[in-house]
Design a protein around this motif. Structure first.
Motif, mmCIF file in Angstrom:
data_model
loop_
_atom_site.group_PDB
_atom_site.id
_atom_site.type_symbol
_atom_site.label_atom_id
_atom_site.label_comp_id
_atom_site.label_asym_id
_atom_site.label_seq_id
_atom_site.Cartn_x
_atom_site.Cartn_y
_atom_site.Cartn_z
ATOM 1 N N ILE A 10 0.862 -1.189 0.000
ATOM 2 C CA ILE A 10 0.000 0.000 0.000
ATOM 3 C C ILE A 10 0.897 1.238 0.000
ATOM 4 O O ILE A 10 1.864 1.326 0.760
ATOM 5 N N ARG A 14 -1.567 4.512 6.443
ATOM 6 C CA ARG A 14 -2.500 5.061 7.430
ATOM 7 C C ARG A 14 -2.753 3.949 8.434
ATOM 8 O O ARG A 14 -2.554 2.771 8.109
ATOM 9 N N THR A 17 -1.856 0.134 8.651
ATOM 10 C CA THR A 17 -1.162 -0.536 7.556
ATOM 11 C C THR A 17 -0.002 -1.326 8.158
ATOM 12 O O THR A 17 0.773 -0.778 8.938
ATOM 13 N N ILE A 322 -13.120 -5.637 8.193
ATOM 14 C CA ILE A 322 -12.121 -4.911 7.387
ATOM 15 C C ILE A 322 -12.784 -3.787 6.588
ATOM 16 O O ILE A 322 -12.259 -2.673 6.502
ATOM 17 N N ASP A 323 -13.973 -4.064 6.046
ATOM 18 C CA ASP A 323 -14.686 -3.032 5.272
ATOM 19 C C ASP A 323 -15.106 -1.870 6.172
ATOM 20 O O ASP A 323 -14.989 -0.705 5.790
ATOM 21 N N ALA A 325 -13.648 -0.905 8.872
ATOM 22 C CA ALA A 325 -12.429 -0.150 9.207
ATOM 23 C C ALA A 325 -12.042 0.754 8.033
ATOM 24 O O ALA A 325 -11.732 1.934 8.222
ATOM 25 N N ARG A 326 -12.090 0.207 6.832
ATOM 26 C CA ARG A 326 -11.664 1.001 5.667
ATOM 27 C C ARG A 326 -12.528 2.246 5.497
ATOM 28 O O ARG A 326 -12.030 3.306 5.170
ATOM 29 N N ARG A 327 -13.822 2.113 5.798
ATOM 30 C CA ARG A 327 -14.729 3.268 5.645
ATOM 31 C C ARG A 327 -14.344 4.415 6.581
ATOM 32 O O ARG A 327 -14.662 5.561 6.320
ATOM 33 N N GLY A 329 -11.138 5.053 7.367
ATOM 34 C CA GLY A 329 -9.737 5.413 7.109
ATOM 35 C C GLY A 329 -8.707 4.522 7.794
ATOM 36 O O GLY A 329 -7.591 4.956 8.062
ATOM 37 N N ASP A 331 -6.649 0.741 7.733
ATOM 38 C CA ASP A 331 -6.298 -0.431 6.917
ATOM 39 C C ASP A 331 -5.965 -1.622 7.800
ATOM 40 O O ASP A 331 -5.067 -1.523 8.650
#
Ligand SMILES: Cc1ncc(COP(=O)(O)O)c(C=O)c1O
Length: 380
Positions: A10, A14, A17, A322-323, A325-327, A329, A331
């Motif tokens: 990546i 952020r 990661t 995981i989704d 968390a991604r929403r 910001g 990873d």
């Protein structure tokens, strides 16, 4: 090869990661000064092609470092400087084995290794990992032989297990008996927080069956693109020739600057300083995960490295977590995909090294509320 998605990391780091070191505090003025010295002394000579095996001063500095810190048995003429561990794994997969050959891999496994082996047409045979590393009995008792085993012994990726000494010795005997290779990826051994790490397999191997892989991606900074292998003597020439087909050699100015950084004791000092910083960040993360995320996950505090595995203990799926968390910001790297089909627990890796305690605190709280919301929605 295309469908595997490659092993690109990546670009934007952020929270959380995984596998990224802290780069914001790197001593850039010092690096710049050493680079200027290199350019002044080497002049336009540094602009020509370099030795495919790597610049001699860097090979010597690497050999001294791995002998002292990792208990390796290296000399400058057995070191091959490459661009990355990833390049080393691709080179091993293509040079040491033929398409269709079997290779034992850890289960779960580092995705970059798996993809390099798959792309070379190897048959990967997953071997279970427990809290002492890869379960060697499965290798010893396997009715079908393999030509190699790939390992992350000092800090198994992603579980964090350290390979026990008796298992290291057993693998060396196995490799000697079957003339097999041990591919040892020592990717983040600099960061061991509890006592000293066990000596690397290469240093214990009197039979010269081990290829030791190191990288400066974690210990310095990822864009440096310098990794290396310590090779058995008979592999030095063939591997050096093979690398000329990939990229010729590693960038000379960066190699010579790094050599000075190591010779001047700056590498050792940087690693020691970062080890302290990362140990504190791990402690902060552990405390915050226990405080805010305990309804969702169980943390597995690692003995070293730059990331912490967390296993899901609630009824949320790994994908949903995981989704969510991604929403907001964040990873997270899912654990399931690193396991051989159907064998692993759901969860994720949380990288902590590149984030300050304050950033970790904000992100853990954000993650807790994101997971809370999806859990509530699910119950409705
Ligand atoms: C187990 C393991 N090996 C190797 C690497 C990558 O190192 P390099 O950048 O030198 O390819 C990583 C990076 O995340 C890793 O996790």
């Amino acid at each position: 090869m295309f469908r595997s998605g490659g092993a690109r990391e990546i670009l934007l780091s952020r929270p959380f990661t995984q596998g990224v070191p802290e780069t914001r505090t790197f001593p850039l003025p010092l690096w710049e000064r050493l680079e200027r010295q290199v350019l002044k002394e080497a002049g336009t000579q540094a602009l020509l092609h370099g030795d495919p095996q790597g610049a001699e001063p860097l090979r010597k500095a690497i050999a001294d470092y791995v002998n002292l810190e990792r208990g390796a048995r290296a000399t400058a003429d057995r070191v091959l400087v490459l661009t990355s561990s990833q390049q080393a794994m691709t080179l091993c997969a293509n040079m040491l084995l033929d398409p269709g050959d079997r290779i034992f891999i850890e289960d779960p496994v580092y995705y970059g290794a798996r993809r390099a082996f798959d792309a070379a047409g190897l048959e990967c045979v997953p071997v279970r990992v427990d809290r002492h590393g890869i379960v060697v009995e499965q290798i010893m008792e396997s009715p079908r032989k393999a030509k190699a085993v790939s390992l992350t012994p000092s800090h198994q990726f992603p579980t964090g297990a350290e390979l026990a000494l008796d298992r290291r010795l057993a693998l060396i005997e196995w490799a000697a008996r079957y003339q097999a290779w041990i591919i040892e990826d020592d990717y983040d051994s600099e960061f061991h927080y509890a006592g000293k790490p066990t000596a690397c397999v290469q240093g214990l191997d009197r039979h010269d069956r081990t290829i030791y892989i190191g990288t400066f991606t974690k210990s310095l900074f990822p864009s440096l693109r310098i990794g290396y292998v310590v090779l058995p003597p008979q592999l030095v020439k063939p591997m050096t020739v093979a690398r000329t087909l990939l990229d010729g050699h590693t960038a000379t100015i960066a190699q010579l600057t790094l050599a000075r950084f190591m010779e001047g004791g700056h590498f050792g000092a940087h690693v020691r300083a970062m080890r302290g910083v990362y140990a504190e960040r791990l402690e902060v993360l552990t405390g915050l995960v226990n405080e805010h995320l305990s309804p969702f996950v169980e943390s597995h505090v690692p003995i070293g490295g730059l990331q912490m595995p967390c296993v899901l203990t609630c009824d949320l799926s790994e994908r949903a977590a995981i989704d969510a968390a991604r929403r907001v910001g964040i990873d997270l790297l899912g654990l399931s995909a690193l396991h051989a089909a159907g064998s692993g627990k759901a969860g994720f890796l949380m990288g902590f090294a590149a984030y300050t305690p304050a950033e970790i605190e904000v992100a853990v709280k954000k993650l807790a509320s994101a997971l809370q919301s999806v859990a509530l929605q699910k119950r409705r």
